[in-house]
Design a protein around this motif. Structure first.
Motif, PDB file in Angstrom:
ATOM      1  N   TYR A 176       0.817  -1.213   0.000  1.00  0.00           N
ATOM      2  CA  TYR A 176       0.000   0.000   0.000  1.00  0.00           C
ATOM      3  C   TYR A 176       0.855   1.269   0.000  1.00  0.00           C
ATOM      4  CZ  TYR A 176       0.991   0.673   4.973  1.00  0.00           C
ATOM      5  OH  TYR A 176       1.620   0.899   6.177  1.00  0.00           O
ATOM      6  N   LYS A 177       2.153   1.145   0.341  1.00  0.00           N
ATOM      7  CA  LYS A 177       3.028   2.307   0.351  1.00  0.00           C
ATOM      8  C   LYS A 177       3.696   2.557  -1.002  1.00  0.00           C
ATOM      9  CE  LYS A 177       4.313   1.887   5.241  1.00  0.00           C
ATOM     10  NZ  LYS A 177       5.448   1.703   6.192  1.00  0.00           N
ATOM     11  N   GLY A 178       3.546   1.642  -1.944  1.00  0.00           N
ATOM     12  CA  GLY A 178       4.200   1.793  -3.244  1.00  0.00           C
ATOM     13  C   GLY A 178       5.544   1.100  -3.329  1.00  0.00           C
ATOM     14  N   ILE A 179       5.831   0.183  -2.412  1.00  0.00           N
ATOM     15  CA  ILE A 179       7.097  -0.547  -2.442  1.00  0.00           C
ATOM     16  C   ILE A 179       6.912  -1.799  -3.294  1.00  0.00           C
ATOM     17  CG2 ILE A 179       8.842  -1.754  -1.092  1.00  0.00           C
ATOM     18  CD1 ILE A 179       8.152   0.085   1.248  1.00  0.00           C
ATOM     19  N   VAL A 180       7.659  -1.865  -4.409  1.00  0.00           N
ATOM     20  CA  VAL A 180       7.581  -2.992  -5.342  1.00  0.00           C
ATOM     21  C   VAL A 180       8.726  -3.947  -5.052  1.00  0.00           C
ATOM     22  CG1 VAL A 180       7.709  -3.692  -7.753  1.00  0.00           C
ATOM     23  CG2 VAL A 180       6.456  -1.626  -7.119  1.00  0.00           C
ATOM     24  N   ARG A 181       8.415  -5.251  -5.005  1.00  0.00           N
ATOM     25  CA  ARG A 181       9.447  -6.273  -4.803  1.00  0.00           C
ATOM     26  C   ARG A 181       9.400  -7.249  -5.979  1.00  0.00           C
ATOM     27  NH1 ARG A 181      12.680  -8.083  -0.885  1.00  0.00           N
ATOM     28  NH2 ARG A 181      11.815  -6.562   0.569  1.00  0.00           N
ATOM     29  N   GLY A 182      10.582  -7.507  -6.580  1.00  0.00           N
ATOM     30  CA  GLY A 182      10.658  -8.432  -7.697  1.00  0.00           C
ATOM     31  C   GLY A 182      10.557  -9.874  -7.252  1.00  0.00           C
ATOM     32  N   LYS A 183       9.786 -10.691  -8.022  1.00  0.00           N
ATOM     33  CA  LYS A 183       9.608 -12.109  -7.674  1.00  0.00           C
ATOM     34  C   LYS A 183      10.254 -13.031  -8.700  1.00  0.00           C
ATOM     35  CE  LYS A 183       5.618 -13.530  -6.191  1.00  0.00           C
ATOM     36  NZ  LYS A 183       4.158 -13.765  -6.157  1.00  0.00           N
ATOM     37  N   LYS A 184       9.999 -12.770  -9.993  1.00  0.00           N
ATOM     38  CA  LYS A 184      10.628 -13.573 -11.043  1.00  0.00           C
ATOM     39  C   LYS A 184      10.737 -12.721 -12.303  1.00  0.00           C
ATOM     40  CE  LYS A 184       6.721 -15.901 -13.280  1.00  0.00           C
ATOM     41  NZ  LYS A 184       6.140 -17.220 -13.611  1.00  0.00           N
ATOM     42  N   PRO A 185      11.667 -13.050 -13.218  1.00  0.00           N
ATOM     43  CA  PRO A 185      11.893 -12.215 -14.395  1.00  0.00           C
ATOM     44  C   PRO A 185      10.633 -12.045 -15.238  1.00  0.00           C
ATOM     45  CG  PRO A 185      13.713 -13.732 -14.098  1.00  0.00           C
ATOM     46  CD  PRO A 185      12.646 -14.144 -13.123  1.00  0.00           C
TER      47      PRO A 185
END
Length: 852
Positions: free
Chosen positions: A172-181
């Motif tokens: 909800y804060k706009g923090i994006v985390r990568g999971k897979k390409p």
């Protein structure tokens, strides 16, 4: 009938008596409804929204008057119950009712005004064209995106969503985390907290959004930090050891995998030009230090591509960021060091300096009880004795000729007029430094290595500079004297004779009898021969062609064609002139067969320049030129193999001159604009003022202040007072060509550049204020020092002068004579500017008449 009425009267009396006997509170009385506000709580979306409040349950005949009010008129105003929103916030609308019997009643309605957003924007995304319009995030890494609303005080809230949650997530804060390409889209939306409260067709506003593209990549090496160390130095930190060959070429210049571009800041000012960029990689491979021949000052786009590799040949995760690299720190004195002779001193500063205004204010002895010779003080006091280092961070002074009585003394030298390359001056325009000599006895230089460096040379490297080189003895009995290298006095070369050059394999070599500077008297460690095993086997690594280009310069006599070859090592030419065989493919017409091009050549380190026969290159087309076998050789006698290069000739024409790198207004003089190019320019076209225009301004001159193969700078001087307002201005450039037609005429170039005004304050009016003030008013705020005389009847009446905003307030020593003119004139101490440093024009003689 009488009996019937009597019965009813008796019944009613009984009922009344029964009611009187009931407990209190058991009787319901049907009273009239109380006065009330039609609405007691109201939310309004937007400014200038109106609604009507009214009072219910009021008998108008009993009311004397009503009075409406707002507790916060910055939020809502009310007129007779008509409410209008004027600003964000909460207020209470009240209505005071005054009855004819003099009683009062106050009713209220709480009103909340909310501001709707008109736009939402993700502000810190790195997804512009220079980054292929997407931001890269590694698997397992996160990035905190920021979003803003327009207007900034909007009451909407922002939500985030990801198009493919298999590849990435967002909170909800706009923090994006990568999971897979993969590729995903991040969307930020702005919604009102209570959209149902708005009744004026806000549907198109309720789903305001902004989206950016993201690429999720496999986790690999990445850039962890980029920071400005000083005005000329940028430090880049990687999380893994990098392959230097993917970062720098053999001349330590940045490869195209690293892109640093100048950008315009929010005021339209383009960052300073950087000149030539070179770098060095730390021993652990994790820190890249980038140096510029210019200086960092402004906004830059910095990109590292996937062409950069780790030592394990893994690609770097692409990195792009806009960095504001502004140097606002004043330079300081760091220390001083001496060379191995002890007599050449280097004064070091905290950053690269501009020494053009150097002055020596004070020189005095800082140590020893014995007074220094006047000749020593004089040498330290002459600024021509100080030489700037190549990187601009040091001043070098040779103290070899001072009196030996002043050896090992320390002196304090105070400099003024120095600033760093970003224009920062030290406090009070002074830098106090220290300098001296050191001829104290030291241990003898120690041998570090002795190796064969080419077919005819052995090279010895020592821990200290060498004064006397000594000699080596070889296994064949030859004794070879050494020679100290001019460009590195810690190295000595020993040139082999033809027979010794034939030695191969591991050889015992004896080296000795060298001598360094200021050696301890009883240190005899170099006074004998020491045995060193040296591998005489010649390195069989052929010279390899790394790069080539065709340069064309046009003179009155015609075009000159130069083929520039760059090899992977220092080379020598087998022959400095000859003929190259080529195949020629014309732009128009039939293939004419084999072709031959004459040349003369010169080698300089790893670069070979061939001047080609112009008459052999005067046809437009492609030449596939053969560089023959054994064209160049290295120091071991290894020669090059046959190679071909493709050259495109356009009969002396060339591509258009690239556009300028930067346009910057001088910090010191608002009438000066510097235009930086990355290429050498034609002097005539570069200095033609008709090839430049600045909207609304008159150009006095265009001067080419430097012009080299690494770039050029044109100094434009504007007429004073031609820029009357600080703002963005259109600057156009056209008609400029490259040096000797290396580039044809540049495409017309136009840029919007923020320029400070170059006009001084204008005098507007004056006013006499009783009893003792004369106020001079100007067109803008002032700075500097005001000094005036005010004569009445031949007597100067000025007590003091003070600058205050746009005014100069002149205080008189006494009450002037009424109606007698006072003549006000500036003195020579008067120095008034605007806040940008533009000086005031010539002031007229001002007549002030006191009329109290």
């Amino acid at each position: 009938m009488k009996k019937y009425l009597l019965k009813w009267k008796t019944f009613l009396l009984a009922v009344i008596m029964a009611i009187a006997l009931l407990p209190a509170g058991t009787v319901s009385v049907f009273a009239a409804a109380k006065p009330a506000m039609s609405v007691t709580n109201k939310t309004v979306i937007g400014i200038d929204q109106e609604f009507k409040l009214s009072i219910k349950n009021v008998t108008k005949s009993k009311v004397k008057s009503t009075s409406w009010s707002s507790t916060n008129k910055k939020v809502v105003v009310v007129d007779g119950g008509e409410v209008t929103s004027v600003g964000k916030g909460t207020a209470t609308v009240k209505c005071k009712i005054t009855y004819k019997n003099k009683t009062t009643k106050t009713l209220s309605c709480k009103v909340t005004v909310k501001i709707p957003a008109t736009a939402v924007e993700i502000t810190n995304a790195q997804d512009d064209l220079t980054n292929n319009s997407r931001q890269v995030i590694a698997v397992g890494d996160s990035y905190d995106f920021n979003s803003v609303l327009t207007p900034s005080n909007a009451d909407n809230y922002i939500t985030y969503s990801i198009s493919n949650t298999d590849c990435a997530t967002v909170d909800y804060k706009g923090i994006v985390r990568g999971k897979k390409p993969g590729f995903v889209t991040l969307t930020a939306r702005a919604k009102l907290t209570k959209p149902a409260a708005y009744k004026n067709n806000l549907d198109q506003v309720l789903d305001l959004k902004d989206s950016i593209n993201l690429e999720i990549v496999s986790k690999t090496a990445k850039v962890t930090d980029v920071k400005l160390t000083d005005t000329t130095t940028l430090t880049v930190t990687f999380d893994k050891a990098m392959d230097v060959k993917s970062l720098l070429n053999d001349q330590n210049q940045l490869l195209s995998n690293i892109i640093i571009t100048t950008k315009s800041d929010k005021n339209g000012v383009i960052a300073s030009s950087l000149g030539t960029l070179t770098g060095s990689l730390s021993s652990d491979g994790k820190i890249l230090t980038i140096k510029t021949t210019g200086y960092f000052n402004g906004l830059y786009g910095i990109k590292f591509t996937t062409g950069i590799l780790t030592k394990d040949q893994e690609p770097l995760m692409e990195y792009f960021k806009e960095l504001a690299l502004y140097d606002t720190t004043a330079p300081t004195y760091k220390n001083y060091v001496v060379d191995d002779t002890g007599l050449i001193a280097t004064i070091n500063f905290s950053e690269a300096m501009d020494f053009s205004g150097l002055k020596i204010e004070t020189v005095q002895q800082a140590s020893s009880n014995t007074a220094a010779k006047s000749t020593t003080i004089n040498r330290l006091s002459q600024k021509t004795n100080y030489k700037a280092s190549d990187d601009g961070k040091s001043l070098v002074i040779d103290l070899t000729l001072i009196s030996t009585l002043d050896y090992n003394k320390q002196f304090m030298v105070v400099f003024s007029g120095l600033k760093d390359r970003a224009g920062n001056y030290p406090p009070n325009d002074r830098i106090t430094t220290y300098v001296g000599t050191d001829t104290a006895p030291k241990p003898q230089a120690q041998l570090i290595s002795l190796i064969r460096t080419d077919g005819n040379t052995l090279t010895a490297t020592f821990t200290r500079s060498i004064k006397s080189p000594g000699s080596v003895m070889l296994s064949n009995g030859m004794n070879i004297p050494g020679k100290v290298k001019e460009d590195n006095t810690k190295q000595v070369i020993y040139t082999l004779d033809p027979n010794s050059a034939k030695l191969y394999g591991k050889q015992d070599v004896y080296i000795g009898f060298w001598d360094s500077y200021n050696v301890i008297a009883n240190d005899t460690s170099a006074n004998t021969y020491k045995k060193v095993e040296v591998n005489f086997t010649i390195v069989a690594e052929i010279p390899e062609l790394q790069d080539f280009r065709l340069d064309v310069e046009t003179y009155d006599s015609g075009p000159i064609y130069s083929l520039v070859l760059t090899y992977n090592k220092d080379v020598d030419l087998i022959s400095k002139n000859g003929v190259l065989k080529a195949r020629f493919i014309p732009n128009v017409g039939n293939y004419p067969g084999d072709y031959y091009i004459g040349y003369t050549a010169e080698a300089n380190g790893s670069v070979v320049t061939l001047v080609l026969n112009s008459s052999d290159m005067n046809q437009a087309g492609t030449f596939i030129v053969t560089l023959p076998e054994d064209f160049v050789s290295d120091g071991y006698g290894n020669t090059s193999i046959e190679e071909t290069v493709k050259l495109v000739s356009t009969e002396g024409t060339s591509t258009a001159l690239p556009k300028p790198r930067a346009i910057v207004q001088s910090n010191d003089d608002a009438s000066t604009i510097y235009i930086s190019f990355g290429n050498k320019l034609d002097e005539t076209t570069a200095q033609n003022i008709n090839n430049y225009s600045v909207a609304g301004a008159s150009i006095i001159s265009a001067e080419l202040t430097d012009n080299t193969t690494t770039g050029a700078t044109v100094k434009l001087t504007l007429a004073p007072n031609s820029i009357t307002e600080s703002n963005k201005y259109s600057i156009s450039i056209y008609g400029i060509t490259g040096y000797h037609n290396t580039y044809s005429v540049m495409e017309p170039y136009n840029a919007m550049v923020y320029l400070r005004k170059n006009s001084g304050p204008g005098y507007v009016t004056n006013n006499y204020t009783n009893p003792d003030k004369i106020i001079l008013t100007f067109s803008e705020n002032l700075s500097g020092t005001a000094s005036f005389q005010a004569f009445q009847n031949g007597v100067d009446m000025v007590e003091n002068c003070v600058i205050s905003g746009k005014n100069i307030i002149i205080t008189l020593v006494d009450l002037p004579v009424k109606n007698i003119p006072i003549t006000v004139t500036p003195t020579s101490a008067n120095h008034i500017t605007d806040i940008y440093g533009n000086e005031i024009g010539t002031l007229p003689t001002i007549q002030v008449i006191p009329t109290y």
